[in-house]
Design a protein around this motif. Structure first.
Motif, mmCIF file in Angstrom:
data_model
loop_
_atom_site.group_PDB
_atom_site.id
_atom_site.type_symbol
_atom_site.label_atom_id
_atom_site.label_comp_id
_atom_site.label_asym_id
_atom_site.label_seq_id
_atom_site.Cartn_x
_atom_site.Cartn_y
_atom_site.Cartn_z
ATOM 1 N N PHE A 126 5.490 1.740 -4.590
ATOM 2 C CA PHE A 126 5.225 2.481 -6.049
ATOM 3 C C PHE A 126 6.167 1.952 -7.087
ATOM 4 O O PHE A 126 7.334 2.097 -6.692
ATOM 5 N N PHE A 159 2.614 -5.501 -9.561
ATOM 6 C CA PHE A 159 1.058 -5.270 -9.809
ATOM 7 C C PHE A 159 0.443 -6.466 -8.993
ATOM 8 O O PHE A 159 -0.630 -6.395 -8.442
ATOM 9 N N GLU A 188 0.707 -1.239 -0.019
ATOM 10 C CA GLU A 188 -0.016 -0.029 0.176
ATOM 11 C C GLU A 188 0.905 1.217 -0.003
ATOM 12 O O GLU A 188 0.409 2.480 -0.346
ATOM 13 N N GLY A 244 -0.189 -5.805 -5.490
ATOM 14 C CA GLY A 244 -0.706 -4.442 -5.058
ATOM 15 C C GLY A 244 0.076 -3.220 -5.241
ATOM 16 O O GLY A 244 -0.401 -2.151 -4.677
ATOM 17 N N ILE A 245 1.402 -3.468 -5.488
ATOM 18 C CA ILE A 245 2.155 -2.207 -5.807
ATOM 19 C C ILE A 245 1.592 -1.228 -7.171
ATOM 20 O O ILE A 245 1.329 -1.966 -7.970
ATOM 21 N N ARG A 246 1.471 -0.011 -6.733
ATOM 22 C CA ARG A 246 0.626 0.823 -7.799
ATOM 23 C C ARG A 246 1.789 1.469 -8.777
ATOM 24 O O ARG A 246 2.892 1.674 -8.168
ATOM 25 N N PRO A 247 1.247 1.611 -10.149
ATOM 26 C CA PRO A 247 2.404 2.360 -11.046
ATOM 27 C C PRO A 247 2.413 4.023 -10.853
ATOM 28 O O PRO A 247 1.311 4.449 -10.590
ATOM 29 N N VAL A 248 3.624 4.596 -10.881
ATOM 30 C CA VAL A 248 3.480 5.956 -10.875
ATOM 31 C C VAL A 248 4.317 6.835 -11.984
ATOM 32 O O VAL A 248 5.140 5.785 -12.674
ATOM 33 N N VAL A 272 0.381 10.476 -4.604
ATOM 34 C CA VAL A 272 -0.051 9.251 -3.756
ATOM 35 C C VAL A 272 0.936 9.357 -2.603
ATOM 36 O O VAL A 272 0.745 8.400 -1.620
ATOM 37 N N GLU A 307 -1.956 3.202 -17.574
ATOM 38 C CA GLU A 307 -2.279 4.268 -16.828
ATOM 39 C C GLU A 307 -1.422 4.191 -15.457
ATOM 40 O O GLU A 307 -0.980 3.305 -14.836
ATOM 41 N N ARG A 308 -0.756 5.692 -15.229
ATOM 42 C CA ARG A 308 0.118 5.744 -14.193
ATOM 43 C C ARG A 308 -0.231 7.162 -13.330
ATOM 44 O O ARG A 308 -0.717 8.123 -14.031
ATOM 45 N N THR A 309 -0.099 7.069 -11.966
ATOM 46 C CA THR A 309 -0.640 8.251 -11.419
ATOM 47 C C THR A 309 0.585 9.160 -10.987
ATOM 48 O O THR A 309 1.581 8.387 -10.739
#
Length: 235
Positions: A160, A201, A157, A204-208, A175, A168-170
């Motif tokens: 990143f 992914f 959580e 649960g690791i998110r792309p930035v 974040v 898609e990347r934030t």
């Protein structure tokens, strides 16, 4: 400004510099009896001291005052694949230490050109940057770790991955403004493989993203550290 020395094993009320540091203090810096110096232990303490014995082999310092610098409310963990050119990693360690980073993990990825890494010189560079910048906390540098082995060790959580693949990347700044810390994954010069990105992914690791420009590995890593600090300051 008084000269700063690194003293990880300092104990009160006095401290004797190692022989190489004693020689530097007395013969190069020309420090003499009563001259003011500063000591930092890398664990949050900064000490004001003065020269008690100006000996080129055993320069003894008397501790006058201790200041305890608390850690930031958030921690910055940078996980980066070292570049083939070691000079670039030395530059990164120096600048990230000056800027304020808590941990640097070196990753061995599928496309990594550097498969081995000796930490001794990088640790010396971190110490030098600590003294120069006035930081009180020395970052932890870890040995090269396989990407697959590293993923289970971090909290998904707050971790990143900055990659260049389509999708898609934030923006990282959106974040990392809250929480007690974050870990940013930066890939090698050829970027992470699709399999590595999917493995991240899956945990649960998110792309930035760090912006529109295609950055070198060391530039992206330093930009990530700076982005975290700015995001926290603006919250």
């Amino acid at each position: 400004m008084p000269h700063t020395f690194f003293a990880p094993d300092l104990t009160l009320p006095a401290y004797t510099l190692p022989e190489d540091e004693s020689k530097h203090a007395v013969r190069v810096l020309r420090l003499g009896l009563g001259d003011a110096v500063e000591l930092v232990n890398g664990r949050g303490s900064i000490f004001q001291a003065e020269v008690e014995v100006a000996d080129a082999k055993r320069c003894r310092l008397r501790i006058l005052h201790e200041q305890q610098v608390p850690r930031r409310a958030y921690q910055v963990h940078l996980a980066v694949a070292p570049t083939k050119n070691l000079d670039r990693m030395e530059w990164l360690v120096e600048k990230a230490t000056e800027m304020g980073v808590d941990t640097i993990t070196f990753l061995r990825c599928a496309r990594s050109e550097r498969r081995e890494l000796k930490l001794e010189r990088l640790q010396k560079i971190a110490v030098s940057a600590l003294k120069q910048s006035g930081q009180a906390w020395l970052p932890e540098l870890t040995e090269l770790t396989d990407f697959a082995q590293f993923l289970p060790t971090v909290a998904a959580e707050t971790t990143f991955i900055a990659h260049l693949a389509e999708g898609e990347r934030t923006p990282l700044s959106h974040v990392v403004a809250h929480g007690t810390g974050c870990c940013i994954l930066i890939g090698p010069e050829g970027d992470f493989t699709p399999q590595e990105i999917e493995a991240a992914f899956a945990r649960g690791i998110r792309p930035v993203t760090l912006g529109a420009s295609r950055l070198r590995t060391e530039t992206a890593a330093l930009a990530a550290v700076h982005t975290v600090h700015v995001a926290r300051e603006l919250q």
